[in-house]
Design a protein around this motif. Structure first.
Motif, PDB file in Angstrom:
ATOM      1  N   UNK A 195       0.821  -1.214   0.000  1.00 23.33           N
ATOM      2  CA  UNK A 195       0.000   0.000   0.000  1.00 23.33           C
ATOM      3  C   UNK A 195       0.855   1.265   0.000  1.00 23.33           C
ATOM      4  N   UNK A 196       0.388   2.291  -0.684  1.00 23.56           N
ATOM      5  CA  UNK A 196       1.102   3.569  -0.744  1.00 23.56           C
ATOM      6  C   UNK A 196       1.326   4.127   0.654  1.00 23.56           C
ATOM      7  N   UNK A 197       0.348   3.964   1.527  1.00 25.30           N
ATOM      8  CA  UNK A 197       0.477   4.490   2.893  1.00 25.30           C
ATOM      9  C   UNK A 197       1.611   3.818   3.648  1.00 25.30           C
ATOM     10  N   UNK A 198       1.811   2.514   3.426  1.00 24.38           N
ATOM     11  CA  UNK A 198       2.918   1.809   4.074  1.00 24.38           C
ATOM     12  C   UNK A 198       4.262   2.288   3.538  1.00 24.38           C
ATOM     13  N   UNK A 199       4.349   2.474   2.225  1.00 30.83           N
ATOM     14  CA  UNK A 199       5.591   2.955   1.632  1.00 30.83           C
ATOM     15  C   UNK A 199       5.936   4.342   2.152  1.00 30.83           C
ATOM     16  N   UNK A 200       4.929   5.214   2.258  1.00 29.00           N
ATOM     17  CA  UNK A 200       5.163   6.571   2.754  1.00 29.00           C
ATOM     18  C   UNK A 200       5.603   6.543   4.217  1.00 29.00           C
TER      19      UNK A 200
END
Length: 301
Positions: A195-200
């Motif tokens: 997920x993008x949120x995890x990467x961020x």
């Protein structure tokens, strides 16, 4: 081009990569060293002996990782020796996430270079590092094994590594299980996308971790929170992740070392009360060590 007379010895530190959120980029050298001694001999023979980690299990022929790395260096230099005698004194445990393969690669390359008179003029540090990362497949462990200290590494038109500061208060305790996990198996558990949120979130923690290790170790617990890889690897090392959970719940900055299954906990000095308490939590059947950060990297003795 001539080979030097007599044996040459190099020592290479253990390393811990990822350090939580810094997946495939961050690495730390630790004061636990393999010692490799080699000399050129006549007659076209290869003699390999091993004591310590890997004794009785690693190959003793041309497929040995140190030998393969030495051959790669000799190819670059442009001359293979008639024969080789190699002795490995291994203290870094194998398949535990402490960089044993990177130590073998860096040790072999530097050892071969040192066996050639003027070898550094032909095989410079950057070329050697590029070859090491090529053999390993990624630079996060070979960078601290070569340079020492805390490194940030990656690939962008070639492999690169930058060494940055480490606060002198930082030390570690490593909790090493009795059985290992192969890196390939651990990597195989990771998803193709996250997920993008995890990467961020991981990017933010990685940036904080660089600052925490440099001069703000009080932030190490928050900085070592990982979102990208550790939880996915739980099926391969449930006891290790359970220990990470337990330590972190008590406020300890604990992570899986590299691809695991070793658990690394940051502490405040190898002889500190904090380290003593951490060592007392060593699980039955595991080997636990208090280690300082190695600032030297590979050394020729």
């Amino acid at each position: 081009m001539t080979f030097v007379e007599g044996p040459v010895t190099v020592t290479v530190p253990a390393t811990s990569a990822n350090l939580g959120p810094g997946y495939d980029s961050l690495g730390l050298a630790l004061d636990l060293r393999d010692e490799l001694t080699a000399e050129v001999v006549p007659g076209g023979t290869l003699e390999v002996t091993v004591e310590g980690a890997g004794e009785g299990t690693v190959p003793l022929d041309e497929s040995h990782l140190v030998v393969r790395s030495m051959r790669a260096a000799f190819d670059i230099i442009g001359k293979q020796p008639a024969g080789l005698r190699l002795h490995c004194r291994n203290r870094i445990p194998h398949a535990r996430g402490l960089g044993s393969s990177s130590a073998a690669i860096i040790g072999g390359l530097v050892l071969a270079r040192a066996l050639v008179a003027g070898g550094e003029l032909i095989l410079d540090d950057d070329t050697l590092f590029q070859k090491a990362a090529e053999i390993e497949g990624h630079p996060d462990n070979v960078a601290p094994a070569f340079h020492g200290g805390f490194t940030i590494a990656g690939e962008d038109d070639g492999f690169f590594a930058v060494r940055t500061a480490v606060d002198p208060r930082v030390s570690v305790v490593v909790f090493v299980p009795a059985t290992g996990v192969e890196t390939k198996a651990a990597r195989g558990l990771l998803p193709e996308t996250v997920p993008h949120s995890d990467a961020a979130a991981d990017a933010g923690r990685t940036a904080l971790l660089v600052a925490a290790l440099s001069d703000a170790p009080e932030h190490l617990h928050r900085a070592t929170r990982d979102f990208l890889h550790q939880e996915y690897r739980r099926p391969a090392m449930p006891e290790s992740l359970a220990l990470v959970d337990e330590l972190r719940a008590d406020g300890v900055a604990a992570i899986v070392s590299g691809a695991g299954p070793t658990v690394l906990a940051f502490s405040s000095g190898v002889e500190s009360a904090e380290t003593t308490k951490l060592l007392a939590r060593c699980p039955a059947g595991w080997a636990c060590h208090a280690l300082s950060v190695d600032m030297d990297g590979v050394r020729i003795l």
